[in-house]
Design an enzyme around this catalytic site. Structure first.
Site, PDB file in Angstrom:
ATOM      1  N   ASN A 108     -24.682  36.228  -8.594  1.00  0.00           N
ATOM      2  CA  ASN A 108     -23.399  35.752  -8.678  1.00  0.00           C
ATOM      3  C   ASN A 108     -22.459  36.556  -8.716  1.00  0.00           C
ATOM      4  O   ASN A 108     -22.059  37.397 -10.356  1.00  0.00           O
ATOM      5  CB  ASN A 108     -23.299  34.455  -8.646  1.00  0.00           C
ATOM      6  CG  ASN A 108     -22.944  34.295  -6.674  1.00  0.00           C
ATOM      7  OD1 ASN A 108     -21.773  34.985  -6.442  1.00  0.00           O
ATOM      8  ND2 ASN A 108     -23.158  33.005  -6.378  1.00  0.00           N
ATOM      9  N   ARG A 116     -35.414  18.572 -21.243  1.00  0.00           N
ATOM     10  CA  ARG A 116     -37.201  17.445 -21.354  1.00  0.00           C
ATOM     11  C   ARG A 116     -37.533  18.605 -20.055  1.00  0.00           C
ATOM     12  O   ARG A 116     -37.054  19.549 -19.419  1.00  0.00           O
ATOM     13  CB  ARG A 116     -36.517  16.482 -19.447  1.00  0.00           C
ATOM     14  CG  ARG A 116     -36.026  17.763 -17.941  1.00  0.00           C
ATOM     15  CD  ARG A 116     -35.712  15.736 -17.097  1.00  0.00           C
ATOM     16  NE  ARG A 116     -34.385  16.585 -15.842  1.00  0.00           N
ATOM     17  CZ  ARG A 116     -35.991  16.877 -14.761  1.00  0.00           C
ATOM     18  NH1 ARG A 116     -36.926  17.149 -14.864  1.00  0.00           N
ATOM     19  NH2 ARG A 116     -34.930  16.962 -13.710  1.00  0.00           N
ATOM     20  N   ALA A 147     -25.125  24.701 -16.542  1.00  0.00           N
ATOM     21  CA  ALA A 147     -23.366  25.197 -16.450  1.00  0.00           C
ATOM     22  C   ALA A 147     -22.786  24.544 -17.751  1.00  0.00           C
ATOM     23  O   ALA A 147     -23.105  23.617 -18.075  1.00  0.00           O
ATOM     24  CB  ALA A 147     -22.438  24.273 -15.265  1.00  0.00           C
ATOM     25  N   HIS A 150     -21.940  41.053 -33.590  1.00  0.00           N
ATOM     26  CA  HIS A 150     -20.732  41.754 -34.708  1.00  0.00           C
ATOM     27  C   HIS A 150     -21.430  40.753 -35.681  1.00  0.00           C
ATOM     28  O   HIS A 150     -21.259  39.541 -36.168  1.00  0.00           O
ATOM     29  CB  HIS A 150     -19.495  41.455 -34.806  1.00  0.00           C
ATOM     30  CG  HIS A 150     -18.795  42.203 -33.291  1.00  0.00           C
ATOM     31  ND1 HIS A 150     -18.429  43.921 -33.139  1.00  0.00           N
ATOM     32  CD2 HIS A 150     -18.888  41.924 -32.014  1.00  0.00           C
ATOM     33  CE1 HIS A 150     -18.797  43.811 -32.286  1.00  0.00           C
ATOM     34  NE2 HIS A 150     -17.850  43.121 -31.571  1.00  0.00           N
TER      35      HIS A 150
END
Length: 207
Positions: A83, A181, A158, A113
């Site tokens: 998306n 879980r 998220a 880095h």
């Protein structure tokens, strides 16, 4: 060894002055610019995407804007969907299985880095591959860090920052991301299915 060969072998390398790496990044940036500034309905988009991400399947979808470092180090399976605002720093390979869904604002970074300031200030970096299995869903704003392998049938919440490998068949969340879980048969009943069509079919069969 060339700087590219060092990177693929997992060594510290310097991408700042290598003319071939600079040329490849500029090519990818130009193609990404054209792709992101082409109308979604323009049939040229597929042609540009094939040049930018040549190892993606024909049905792969990258919603604009999309950005990557090289493009040719990205491999997708079938039914791949990324998306808005997906970023892939593919200094090392990034490999996706089938049916991978990526929500907006996700980052897949094989680049990192050094912790040591002197090495970092010298422009050295690492490139460790990212591997994603089949049927994985990334929620919005997920960051996947260098060297991570993710199993099959995984849901990542998220805003998660994935710093370590994740096994198959789990829900994982958090920063750093951890297994919340296992995915079970009960998850098939979590969301309500519309059964009207099935009722009509039953009625037609009874009639």
């Amino acid at each position: 060894m060339t700087e590219f060969e060092k990177a693929q072998a997992g060594y510290l390398y310097d991408a700042n002055y290598d003319e071939e790496l600079i040329r490849q990044r500029e090519k990818a940036q130009d193609l990404a610019f054209y792709y992101n500034h082409t109308r979604p309905s323009d049939p040229k988009r597929k042609e540009i995407l094939r040049k930018l991400v040549p190892n993606s399947q024909e049905d792969a979808i990258f919603v604009s804007p999309f950005q990557c470092d090289y493009g040719y180090q990205i491999t997708t399976g079938k039914a791949f969907f990324a998306n808005y605002n997906t970023v892939m720093l593919d200094a090392a390979p990034i490999t996706f299985g089938d049916y991978v869904f990526i929500a907006p604002n996700c980052v897949f970074s094989t680049s990192g880095h050094p912790i040591d300031a002197k090495q970092r200030n010298e422009g050295l970096e690492i490139a460790w591959p990212i591997t994603v299995g089949h049927s994985v869903w990334f929620g919005a704003g997920v960051v996947v860090c260098p060297g991570v392998t993710i199993g099959d049938n995984v849901v990542i919440g998220a805003g998660s920052v994935v710093t370590k490998d994740l096994p198959s068949n789990v829900v994982a969340v958090g920063s750093p991301c951890h297994v919340l879980r296992k995915i079970t048969e009960a998850d098939k009943k979590k969301y309500q299915l519309y059964e009207g069509d099935e009722e009509n079919e039953d009625s037609n069969r009874r009639g």
